[in-house]
Scaffold this motif. Sequence first.
Motif, PDB file in Angstrom:
ATOM      1  N   VAL A  22      47.801   4.048  34.087  1.00 22.40           N
ATOM      2  CA  VAL A  22      47.696   2.983  33.086  1.00 22.40           C
ATOM      3  C   VAL A  22      46.529   2.057  33.428  1.00 22.40           C
ATOM      4  N   THR A  23      46.375   1.775  34.721  1.00 24.43           N
ATOM      5  CA  THR A  23      45.276   0.903  35.144  1.00 24.43           C
ATOM      6  C   THR A  23      43.927   1.501  34.743  1.00 24.43           C
ATOM      7  N   ARG A  24      43.808   2.825  34.868  1.00 29.13           N
ATOM      8  CA  ARG A  24      42.555   3.475  34.447  1.00 29.13           C
ATOM      9  C   ARG A  24      42.337   3.307  32.939  1.00 29.13           C
ATOM     10  N   ILE A  25      43.422   3.381  32.173  1.00 35.84           N
ATOM     11  CA  ILE A  25      43.319   3.231  30.717  1.00 35.84           C
ATOM     12  C   ILE A  25      42.918   1.790  30.366  1.00 35.84           C
ATOM     13  N   ILE A  26      43.545   0.828  31.069  1.00 36.05           N
ATOM     14  CA  ILE A  26      43.205  -0.585  30.830  1.00 36.05           C
ATOM     15  C   ILE A  26      41.711  -0.797  31.107  1.00 36.05           C
ATOM     16  N   ASP A  27      41.224  -0.225  32.217  1.00 38.83           N
ATOM     17  CA  ASP A  27      39.803  -0.363  32.561  1.00 38.83           C
ATOM     18  C   ASP A  27      38.919   0.263  31.475  1.00 38.83           C
ATOM     19  N   TRP A  28      39.387   1.375  30.922  1.00 38.35           N
ATOM     20  CA  TRP A  28      38.612   2.040  29.866  1.00 38.35           C
ATOM     21  C   TRP A  28      38.449   1.107  28.662  1.00 38.35           C
ATOM     22  N   PHE A  29      39.546   0.439  28.266  1.00 36.32           N
ATOM     23  CA  PHE A  29      39.445  -0.463  27.110  1.00 36.32           C
ATOM     24  C   PHE A  29      38.518  -1.634  27.416  1.00 36.32           C
ATOM     25  N   GLY A  30      38.521  -2.088  28.685  1.00 40.60           N
ATOM     26  CA  GLY A  30      37.603  -3.160  29.075  1.00 40.60           C
ATOM     27  C   GLY A  30      36.158  -2.710  28.967  1.00 40.60           C
ATOM     28  N   ALA A  31      35.880  -1.495  29.483  1.00 39.89           N
ATOM     29  CA  ALA A  31      34.500  -1.015  29.555  1.00 39.89           C
ATOM     30  C   ALA A  31      33.987  -0.502  28.208  1.00 39.89           C
ATOM     31  N   LYS A  32      34.829   0.223  27.479  1.00 37.66           N
ATOM     32  CA  LYS A  32      34.335   0.926  26.279  1.00 37.66           C
ATOM     33  C   LYS A  32      34.665   0.236  24.959  1.00 37.66           C
ATOM     34  N   ARG A  33      35.653  -0.653  24.966  1.00 37.65           N
ATOM     35  CA  ARG A  33      36.043  -1.318  23.713  1.00 37.65           C
ATOM     36  C   ARG A  33      35.865  -2.830  23.805  1.00 37.65           C
ATOM     37  N   ASP A  34      35.201  -3.264  24.867  1.00 40.40           N
ATOM     38  CA  ASP A  34      34.971  -4.697  25.025  1.00 40.40           C
ATOM     39  C   ASP A  34      36.279  -5.494  24.941  1.00 40.40           C
ATOM     40  N   MET A  35      37.319  -4.944  25.564  1.00 38.15           N
ATOM     41  CA  MET A  35      38.615  -5.627  25.577  1.00 38.15           C
ATOM     42  C   MET A  35      39.068  -5.817  27.024  1.00 38.15           C
TER      43      MET A  35
END
Length: 367
Positions: A22-35
């Motif tokens: 889940v942490t990897r997914i959260i990081d993905w949204f931070g990096a790729k979706r500006d969230m």
Amino acid sequence: MSTPTLLILPGDGIGPEVMDQVTRIIDWFGAKRDMPFDVTTDLVGGAAYDAHGVPLHDDTMARAQEVDAVLLGAVGGPAYDDLDFSVKPERGLLRLRKEMDLFSNLRPAQCFDALADFSSLKKDIVAGLDIMIVRELTSGVYFGEPRGIIEEGNERVGINTQRYTESEIERAARSAFELAMRRGKKVCSMEKANVMEAGILWREVVTRVGLDYPEVELSHMYADNGAMQLVRAPKQFDVIVTDNLFGDILSDCAAMLTGSLGMLPSASLGAPMANGRPKAMYEPVHGSAPDITGQGKANPIACILSFAMALRYSFDQGDEATRLENAIESVLASGARTADLMGPEGGTPLSTSQMGDAILAALDASL
Ligand code: IPM
Ligand code: MG
């Protein structure tokens, strides 16, 4: 708005393994979706007991009250079976639910097409299944007083109390009707009004709340019949609303219809905070699964889908939640499976982190 805050409580057993994904997914949204999310991690359950002698430290409780959402993995394990009741890992979870006043527990049971063969029921009975159980989470027999084990004459008596106030029933019912308005506009309320006064009151109050939602078709069922109907013809249901204990049981039953407990997320919601977001905690329905802990076998999907629910219910990012759900759907459609989802035809299961890799790749492909 300031960066949303998350408190991650991985807990025990497979909790930390699935939460890593889940942490990897959260990081993905931070990096790729500006969230970006402001994430802190802490202990709950047996892990907290080992460190502090209690299943939830007061500082962790205080932090849970402050953040925009809590993500919890799982609690419990055989190492803690003999602990005193008051410090068992489950008490940490129940304290979070009670003190955050998370009265509405949303447990969706959705059958992914690719997994319809995994259900213990025939494929046509579960294909396309999409039901939502709303379980009251802060009251009923889980918390009712008096409770305890007392001496009476020359033997002991175990006591728990089923207790519901009208306002407790009303707020749970209202959240079920609100959800139904955004779904199939049907609510089925389950209790045991044939044997329990609390059930009679439950039925009365749900009926009264229903008058505010004339578009929603309301039905009532005794909970035992509800269990039977869930395995006979589950697609008759849209939203089911029920109390804490019946909801615990019926949601496990509904979960298994979908093929694996490793697939089901949940959201526990309370009243709105000052910033308008509801108090919220998200957790997979599955437990700590001590039998497979530390082997890289656990299915991270339920926990990842719980984060999707956080995107939808806490952060008003329904489109991004759907992006994540679709990514999971496409990974399953491609045949990727963790060990819990292996059919009789066999094959090589993905590890927990390989399933994480596959979902991240599908998210990349969605851009
Ligand atoms: C659940 C669990 C919990 C409950 C336990 C772990 C206390 O079974 O969330 O369904 O009974 O509520
Ligand atoms: Mg349960």
